[in-house]
Design an enzyme around this catalytic site. Structure first.
Site, PDB file in Angstrom:
ATOM      1  N   GLU A  26      44.285  52.311  44.326  1.00 37.50           N
ATOM      2  CA  GLU A  26      45.548  51.770  44.858  1.00 37.50           C
ATOM      3  C   GLU A  26      46.388  52.873  45.500  1.00 37.50           C
ATOM      4  O   GLU A  26      47.149  52.627  46.427  1.00 37.50           O
ATOM      5  CB  GLU A  26      46.352  51.098  43.734  1.00 37.50           C
ATOM      6  CG  GLU A  26      45.769  49.772  43.253  1.00 37.50           C
ATOM      7  CD  GLU A  26      45.952  48.625  44.258  1.00 37.50           C
ATOM      8  OE1 GLU A  26      47.027  48.535  44.857  1.00 37.50           O
ATOM      9  OE2 GLU A  26      44.981  47.864  44.456  1.00 37.50           O
ATOM     10  N   CYS A  79      38.918  38.831  42.536  1.00 34.75           N
ATOM     11  CA  CYS A  79      39.131  39.792  41.454  1.00 34.75           C
ATOM     12  C   CYS A  79      38.312  39.328  40.252  1.00 34.75           C
ATOM     13  O   CYS A  79      38.478  38.188  39.800  1.00 34.75           O
ATOM     14  CB  CYS A  79      40.622  39.797  41.125  1.00 34.75           C
ATOM     15  SG  CYS A  79      41.080  40.787  39.695  1.00 34.75           S
ATOM     16  N   HIS A 132      37.493  46.373  43.565  1.00 31.97           N
ATOM     17  CA  HIS A 132      37.960  47.658  44.089  1.00 31.97           C
ATOM     18  C   HIS A 132      36.802  48.658  44.241  1.00 31.97           C
ATOM     19  O   HIS A 132      36.860  49.561  45.074  1.00 31.97           O
ATOM     20  CB  HIS A 132      38.980  48.305  43.133  1.00 31.97           C
ATOM     21  CG  HIS A 132      40.366  47.748  43.225  1.00 31.97           C
ATOM     22  ND1 HIS A 132      40.691  46.482  42.801  1.00 31.97           N
ATOM     23  CD2 HIS A 132      41.526  48.298  43.673  1.00 31.97           C
ATOM     24  CE1 HIS A 132      41.991  46.286  42.982  1.00 31.97           C
ATOM     25  NE2 HIS A 132      42.521  47.371  43.508  1.00 31.97           N
ATOM     26  N   ASP A 151      44.121  39.236  44.844  1.00 34.39           N
ATOM     27  CA  ASP A 151      43.567  40.250  43.945  1.00 34.39           C
ATOM     28  C   ASP A 151      44.743  40.978  43.314  1.00 34.39           C
ATOM     29  O   ASP A 151      45.881  40.868  43.794  1.00 34.39           O
ATOM     30  CB  ASP A 151      42.694  41.240  44.747  1.00 34.39           C
ATOM     31  CG  ASP A 151      42.122  42.355  43.869  1.00 34.39           C
ATOM     32  OD1 ASP A 151      41.788  42.088  42.701  1.00 34.39           O
ATOM     33  OD2 ASP A 151      42.020  43.507  44.347  1.00 34.39           O
ATOM     34  N   SER A 152      44.464  41.730  42.266  1.00 31.80           N
ATOM     35  CA  SER A 152      45.511  42.556  41.658  1.00 31.80           C
ATOM     36  C   SER A 152      45.968  43.646  42.625  1.00 31.80           C
ATOM     37  O   SER A 152      46.879  44.396  42.306  1.00 31.80           O
ATOM     38  CB  SER A 152      44.970  43.206  40.392  1.00 31.80           C
ATOM     39  OG  SER A 152      43.887  44.038  40.737  1.00 31.80           O
ATOM     40  N   CYS A 191      33.992  44.987  39.731  1.00 32.71           N
ATOM     41  CA  CYS A 191      35.413  45.012  40.098  1.00 32.71           C
ATOM     42  C   CYS A 191      35.459  45.130  41.615  1.00 32.71           C
ATOM     43  O   CYS A 191      34.737  45.959  42.192  1.00 32.71           O
ATOM     44  CB  CYS A 191      36.095  46.217  39.454  1.00 32.71           C
ATOM     45  SG  CYS A 191      37.777  46.509  40.039  1.00 32.71           S
TER      46      CYS A 191
HETATM   47  N1  DGL Z   1      39.904  44.048  41.735  1.00 37.37           N
HETATM   48  C1  DGL Z   1      40.091  43.754  40.361  1.00 37.37           C
HETATM   49  C2  DGL Z   1      38.773  43.266  39.728  1.00 37.37           C
HETATM   50  O1  DGL Z   1      37.877  42.880  40.448  1.00 37.37           O
HETATM   51  C3  DGL Z   1      40.769  44.895  39.689  1.00 37.37           C
HETATM   52  C4  DGL Z   1      41.211  44.616  38.329  1.00 37.37           C
HETATM   53  C5  DGL Z   1      42.402  45.327  37.850  1.00 37.37           C
HETATM   54  O2  DGL Z   1      43.456  45.207  38.472  1.00 37.37           O
HETATM   55  O3  DGL Z   1      42.300  45.951  36.795  1.00 37.37           O
HETATM   56  O4  DGL Z   1      38.608  43.211  38.526  1.00 37.37           O
END
Ligand code: DGL
Length: 262
Positions: free
Chosen positions: A151, A73, A185, A10-11, A183
Site C-alpha cells: 500500500e 480480496c 496484493h 478490495d481492502s 492475497c
Molecule cells: N487484497 C487482500 C486479500 O486478497 C488483502 C487483505 C488485507 O487487507 O489484509 O486478501
C-alpha cells in the site's frame, strides 16, 4: 444486455491485479473499483469487522448502479461472501486461494500458501483446504506486514525483501513445487518472490480464473454489456491516490482516479 458497471472492491490497491484480468477478458465492460486503503489490512481484523467493511463497500457500489460485484480480496471473500450473498440480490464473484489447481498438479506432493491471517483462519479456507489437500503437504504462511508495504509502494524495499525471505525460505525445505498467492496484493511481488524461490516453483494466483467466472456469471444472468464501453473506468480511493496511480500505470485502458471519503 446491461451497460451498467461491474463493481470491484478490495481492502486497497491489490484487487487491481484482478481488475486487469477482468478488463482484458471483458473489454466491453465498464467498471467501478473501490480501494478501501484507509482500512487496510483487512487480514488483521475480526470476521465481524470485515463483514461490516464489506457491507459499506457493497452499499456504495450498489448506490453507483453496479450490476455485479467482484469481491477482489481473498480476506473479504473468505469471511464475508456468504453474508453478502444472503443479504443482497445482485450476483457476487469471490476470490479464494487457488489451492485446488496447485494440489492437483503438484508432483512433489507439497505446496506453499501465502495468504493473510484473516484468510488462513477463515472457515471457507479450512473447508477448501480439507477438500483438496488430503494427500498433500501444505505449508501455510501468514504474510503479515506485506499488504501495508505494498500500500505504501515499497515493493523493492529492504523491509519487503527481509519479510519475503523470512516467509518463503522455510517453504523450500518442504520441497514445494507450487506457491499459491492467496492475497490479491501479492501478484505485485512476483519478481521479488522469484528472486527468493527461483523459477522452478510455479506461482499461482486467481486473477484469470476470477475473470472467467465473471464472464460466465454475466452471461448466465444476461448482464453482458454487449457494445464497447465508452466511459473511463472509475477508481475511488479513501487515501492518497499516488501509489494506486503508479500501480495502474501499465494499463492501456482509459481510467480516472478520485479520492473519496468512504
Ligand atoms: N487484497 C487482500 C486479500 O486478497 C488483502 C487483505 C488485507 O487487507 O489484509 O486478501
Amino acid at each position: 444486455m446491461d451497460k451498467s458497471p461491474i463493481g470491484l472492491f478490495d481492502s486497497g490497491i491489490g484487487g487491481t491485479s484482478i481488475w486487469k484480468e477482468v478488463i482484458k477478458l471483458l473489454p466491453n465492460e465498464n467498471t467501478i473499483y473501490l480501494a478501501d486503503s484507509k482500512n487496510a489490512p483487512y487480514g488483521e481484523k475480526s470476521a465481524e469487522e470485515i463483514i461490516s467493511l464489506c457491507v459499506k463497500n457493497t452499499e456504495l457500489l450498489i448506490s453507483k448502479g453496479c450490476k455485479l460485484i467482484i469481491v477482489a480480496c481473498n480476506t473479504a471473500t473468505t469471511n464475508a461472501i456468504d453474508y453478502l450473498r444472503k443479504n443482497y440480490t445482485i450476483p457476487f464473484i469471490g476470490i479464494e486461494p487457488a489451492i485446488k489447481p496447485a494440489a492437483l498438479y503438484s508432483k512433489t506432493g507439497a505446496i506453499g500458501i501465502l495468504a493473510t491471517k484473516g484468510t488462513l483462519a477463515s472457515k471457507l479456507f479450512e473447508k477448501t483446504a480439507n477438500e483438496y489437500t488430503k494427500n498433500i503437504t501444505t505449508v501455510e504462511q501468514d504474510g503479515d506486514g506485506l499488504v501495508p508495504l505494498i500500500e505504501q509502494g515499497k515493493l523493492d524495499s529492504k523491509e519487503m525483501k527481509n519479510l519475503l525471505e523470512k516467509y518463503l525460505k522455510p517453504m523450500l525445505n518442504f520441497n514445494i513445487d507450487h506457491l499459491v498467492l492467496g492475497c490479491t496484493h501479492y501478484p505485485y511481488l512476483i519478481p521479488q518472490i522469484k528472486e527468493i524461490i527461483g523459477d522452478d516453483i510455479k506461482i499461482i494466483d486467481s486473477g484469470e480464473a476470477v475473470a472467467k467466472q465473471t464472464k460466465a456469471i454475466l452471461e448466465k444472468h444476461e448482464l453482458v454489456a454487449g457494445i464497447p464501453n465508452k466511459h473511463p473506468h472509475q477508481f475511488y480511493i479513501n487515501t492518497d491516490k499516488k501509489v494506486l496511480k503508479q500501480i495502474l500505470s501499465d494499463s492501456t485502458a482509459d481510467f480516472f482516479i478520485s479520492e473519496l471519503e468512504f
